[in-house]
Design an enzyme around this catalytic site. Structure first.
Site, PDB file in Angstrom:
ATOM      1  N   TYR A  55      43.731  14.803  26.064  1.00  0.00           N
ATOM      2  CA  TYR A  55      43.628  16.142  26.642  1.00  0.00           C
ATOM      3  C   TYR A  55      44.883  16.948  26.332  1.00  0.00           C
ATOM      4  O   TYR A  55      45.533  17.485  27.227  1.00  0.00           O
ATOM      5  CB  TYR A  55      43.375  16.086  28.162  1.00  0.00           C
ATOM      6  CG  TYR A  55      42.057  15.418  28.496  1.00  0.00           C
ATOM      7  CD1 TYR A  55      40.878  16.157  28.532  1.00  0.00           C
ATOM      8  CD2 TYR A  55      41.997  14.051  28.736  1.00  0.00           C
ATOM      9  CE1 TYR A  55      39.669  15.534  28.808  1.00  0.00           C
ATOM     10  CE2 TYR A  55      40.797  13.424  29.013  1.00  0.00           C
ATOM     11  CZ  TYR A  55      39.640  14.174  29.051  1.00  0.00           C
ATOM     12  OH  TYR A  55      38.453  13.558  29.314  1.00  0.00           O
ATOM     13  N   HIS A  56      45.223  16.981  25.061  1.00  0.00           N
ATOM     14  CA  HIS A  56      46.343  17.800  24.632  1.00  0.00           C
ATOM     15  C   HIS A  56      46.273  18.020  23.122  1.00  0.00           C
ATOM     16  O   HIS A  56      45.464  17.395  22.431  1.00  0.00           O
ATOM     17  CB  HIS A  56      47.688  17.154  25.013  1.00  0.00           C
ATOM     18  CG  HIS A  56      47.864  15.786  24.467  1.00  0.00           C
ATOM     19  ND1 HIS A  56      47.771  14.653  25.241  1.00  0.00           N
ATOM     20  CD2 HIS A  56      48.094  15.360  23.207  1.00  0.00           C
ATOM     21  CE1 HIS A  56      47.942  13.591  24.491  1.00  0.00           C
ATOM     22  NE2 HIS A  56      48.141  13.991  23.239  1.00  0.00           N
ATOM     23  N   ALA A  57      47.117  18.899  22.639  1.00  0.00           N
ATOM     24  CA  ALA A  57      47.279  19.115  21.194  1.00  0.00           C
ATOM     25  C   ALA A  57      48.774  19.072  20.902  1.00  0.00           C
ATOM     26  O   ALA A  57      49.607  19.094  21.824  1.00  0.00           O
ATOM     27  CB  ALA A  57      46.701  20.471  20.803  1.00  0.00           C
ATOM     28  N   ARG A 102      42.857  16.787  21.266  1.00  0.00           N
ATOM     29  CA  ARG A 102      42.281  15.451  21.177  1.00  0.00           C
ATOM     30  C   ARG A 102      42.015  14.849  22.545  1.00  0.00           C
ATOM     31  O   ARG A 102      42.827  15.001  23.476  1.00  0.00           O
ATOM     32  CB  ARG A 102      43.170  14.514  20.341  1.00  0.00           C
ATOM     33  CG  ARG A 102      44.365  13.876  20.984  1.00  0.00           C
ATOM     34  CD  ARG A 102      45.716  14.524  20.740  1.00  0.00           C
ATOM     35  NE  ARG A 102      45.852  15.458  19.673  1.00  0.00           N
ATOM     36  CZ  ARG A 102      46.615  15.277  18.597  1.00  0.00           C
ATOM     37  NH1 ARG A 102      47.308  14.181  18.464  1.00  0.00           N
ATOM     38  NH2 ARG A 102      46.728  16.231  17.700  1.00  0.00           N
TER      39      ARG A 102
END
Ligand code: T46
Length: 139
Positions: A55-57, A102
């Site tokens: 839950y981040h990029a 992702r």
């Protein structure tokens, strides 16, 4: 158009001496097999099936994600595309080389996610909020 991710085939060889079921060996080298110099390796273990992480990029970081054991599903999204990718083969790596959101979902208990990264850990390189990610990529 840029690709959401690139598949890297990791060189994998069986046991050349015994030619039996004593496993296989996979390897890749910085700059030769993957397009960056590896500064960090990390891996995620002891995860139960259906757990989710990510839950981040990343703004700048390039990474090769691979699964030496088990089955893990990736959800990937950038400014142009979104796709699910199944990691279930130790000889396949997924290269993320631009700003890609992702999410990882463990399909099987104790699957191992390994990552080779182009830089040292830097929390400032993360975008951990989905709305901030969309603003960052102009979506
Ligand atoms: C990614 C996906 C695939 C460190 O201190 N050093 C490190 O090198 C890393 C990777 C993490 N951390 C700390 C930061 C957090 O306090 O470990 C904790 C867990 O990290 P995070 O919640 O970001 O873990 P994941 O599984 O959500 O994401 C990780 C990577 O952080 C990320 O870069 O692309 O795996």
């Amino acid at each position: 158009m840029k690709e959401l991710y690139k598949i890297i085939k990791i060189k994998t060889i069986g046991n050349l001496v015994t030619k039996d079921l004593s496993g296989q060996l996979s390897f890749f080298e910085s700059d030769k097999d993957i397009p960056f110099n590896i500064k960090r390796i990390y891996y995620i273990t002891k995860v139960q099936a259906n757990s989710k992480r990510g839950y981040h990029a990343h703004k700048k970081l390039k990474q090769l994600l691979f699964c030496p054991y088990g089955k893990i599903e990736l959800y990937l999204e950038d400014d142009c595309d979104s796709q699910k990718v199944l990691l279930d083969d130790p000889s396949i790596g997924i290269l993320l080389d631009h700003t890609v959101w992702r999410e990882m979902r463990w399909i099987e208990d104790n699957s191992v996610l390994m990552v080779a990264a182009s830089d040292y850990y830097d929390e400032n390189d993360y975008i951990r909020d989905y709305d901030d990610f969309r603003k960052y990529i102009g979506k």
